[in-house]
Write an enzyme that holds these catalytic residues in place. Structure first.
Site, PDB file in Angstrom:
ATOM      1  N   HIS A   1      44.290  35.381  17.935  1.00  0.00           N
ATOM      2  CA  HIS A   1      43.619  33.943  18.150  1.00  0.00           C
ATOM      3  C   HIS A   1      44.721  32.919  18.147  1.00  0.00           C
ATOM      4  O   HIS A   1      44.877  32.212  17.388  1.00  0.00           O
ATOM      5  CB  HIS A   1      43.184  33.974  16.816  1.00  0.00           C
ATOM      6  CG  HIS A   1      41.853  32.695  16.663  1.00  0.00           C
ATOM      7  ND1 HIS A   1      40.619  32.679  16.091  1.00  0.00           N
ATOM      8  CD2 HIS A   1      42.034  31.434  17.367  1.00  0.00           C
ATOM      9  CE1 HIS A   1      39.950  31.573  16.283  1.00  0.00           C
ATOM     10  NE2 HIS A   1      40.791  30.754  17.198  1.00  0.00           N
TER      11      HIS A   1
ATOM     12  N   GLU B   1      40.440  35.988  20.728  1.00  0.00           N
ATOM     13  CA  GLU B   1      39.603  35.039  20.107  1.00  0.00           C
ATOM     14  C   GLU B   1      39.983  33.660  20.393  1.00  0.00           C
ATOM     15  O   GLU B   1      41.325  33.437  19.996  1.00  0.00           O
ATOM     16  CB  GLU B   1      39.179  35.349  18.866  1.00  0.00           C
ATOM     17  CG  GLU B   1      39.899  35.600  17.677  1.00  0.00           C
ATOM     18  CD  GLU B   1      39.147  36.146  16.360  1.00  0.00           C
ATOM     19  OE1 GLU B   1      38.564  37.019  16.419  1.00  0.00           O
ATOM     20  OE2 GLU B   1      39.707  35.655  15.495  1.00  0.00           O
TER      21      GLU B   1
ATOM     22  N   HIS C   1      35.832  38.174   9.300  1.00  0.00           N
ATOM     23  CA  HIS C   1      36.133  37.100   8.349  1.00  0.00           C
ATOM     24  C   HIS C   1      36.017  37.752   6.821  1.00  0.00           C
ATOM     25  O   HIS C   1      34.911  37.820   6.423  1.00  0.00           O
ATOM     26  CB  HIS C   1      35.415  35.876   8.572  1.00  0.00           C
ATOM     27  CG  HIS C   1      36.067  34.669   8.361  1.00  0.00           C
ATOM     28  ND1 HIS C   1      37.031  34.013   9.192  1.00  0.00           N
ATOM     29  CD2 HIS C   1      36.049  34.108   7.145  1.00  0.00           C
ATOM     30  CE1 HIS C   1      37.434  32.887   8.331  1.00  0.00           C
ATOM     31  NE2 HIS C   1      37.166  32.798   7.416  1.00  0.00           N
TER      32      HIS C   1
END
Length: 241
Positions: free
Chosen positions: A43, A70, A191
């Site tokens: 990310h 991401e 998450h």
């Protein structure tokens, strides 16, 4: 079986704290694959405080499993990077500039036109697209209308309430996942999933395609060892079948 994609951002954070290349991010990613990871997630953020854009370019030709990038697709720099590198999957996250960590999903109804356009750009380049959403059936239906291939359920709420009432915590995720399945969407999740709550989540949503786990997995690896930790996470997914 649900695939495990290992997010290596925290490895980059550790490396960046001292400069140089220790730990070696590319070697750690390849080791993760060797130890059983089904994919690698990164990310990159505009300030490059953990994963650097150069890391993404370095990783792509060397990985043998699925590569997932991401990030915030409202940043042109991010869009250009994804189109250049062409990962197997891009996961679109509605981060604000300077945000510490992702903390909400897309409002797929309000932002339908924008998402439809950006998803089309990535899909035209042959990249599978997943978008980050909260466990809300309306947002899932909105996601389907954008043309995305998959959604990623934002699981912080589940993780936060898991030890208080896990059945209540999982309920909205099951409903959202059922809606995604009904609409033909692939399904990812991520998450704050960890060794305590992962198996319960995957057992109740057995059609889950992929989970992306970084922070908890790297923390566990400090105590348990990197190879052993990856295998322990894989076992939680195997037991959910």
């Amino acid at each position: 079986m649900t695939k495990l994609s290992v997010n290596i951002n925290k490895i980059a954070t550790l490396r960046n704290s001292r400069g140089g290349n220790n730990p070696d991010l590319v070697k750690m990613a390849k080791d993760a694959e060797r130890f059983g990871a089904d994919g690698i997630t990164v990310h990159p953020r505009p300030d490059e405080r953990h994963i650097r854009y150069a890391d993404v370019r370095d990783l792509k030709p060397l990985l043998s499993t699925e590569f997932n990038i991401e990030g915030n697709c409202t940043e042109q720099k991010f869009i250009d990077l994804v189109l250049e590198v062409k990962p197997h999957q891009v996961t679109l996250v509605p981060d604000a500039l300077g945000q510490l960590t992702s903390d909400h999903g897309w409002d797929t109804i309000t932002h339908k036109n924008y998402l439809e356009n950006i998803i089309g750009i990535f899909k035209e380049a042959g990249i599978r697209v997943s978008i980050f959403v909260d466990p809300d059936e309306r947002m899932v239906a909105g996601a389907a209308a954008t043309g995305t291939d998959r959604i990623e359920l934002y699981t912080e709420g589940y993780a936060r309430h898991y030890h208080t009432n896990r059945n209540e915590a999982i309920a909205p995720y099951v409903l959202a996942a059922q809606k995604a399945k009904e609409l033909g969407l692939g399904l990812n999740a991520g998450h704050d999933l960890d060794l305590d709550n992962l198996q319960f989540f995957a057992t109740h949503i057995p059609w889950l395609d992929e989970v992306s786990i970084g922070h908890a997995l790297i923390c566990d690896a400090l105590y348990l060892g990197f190879e052993n930790t990856i295998q322990l996470y894989k076992r939680q997914l195997e037991r959910s079948i």
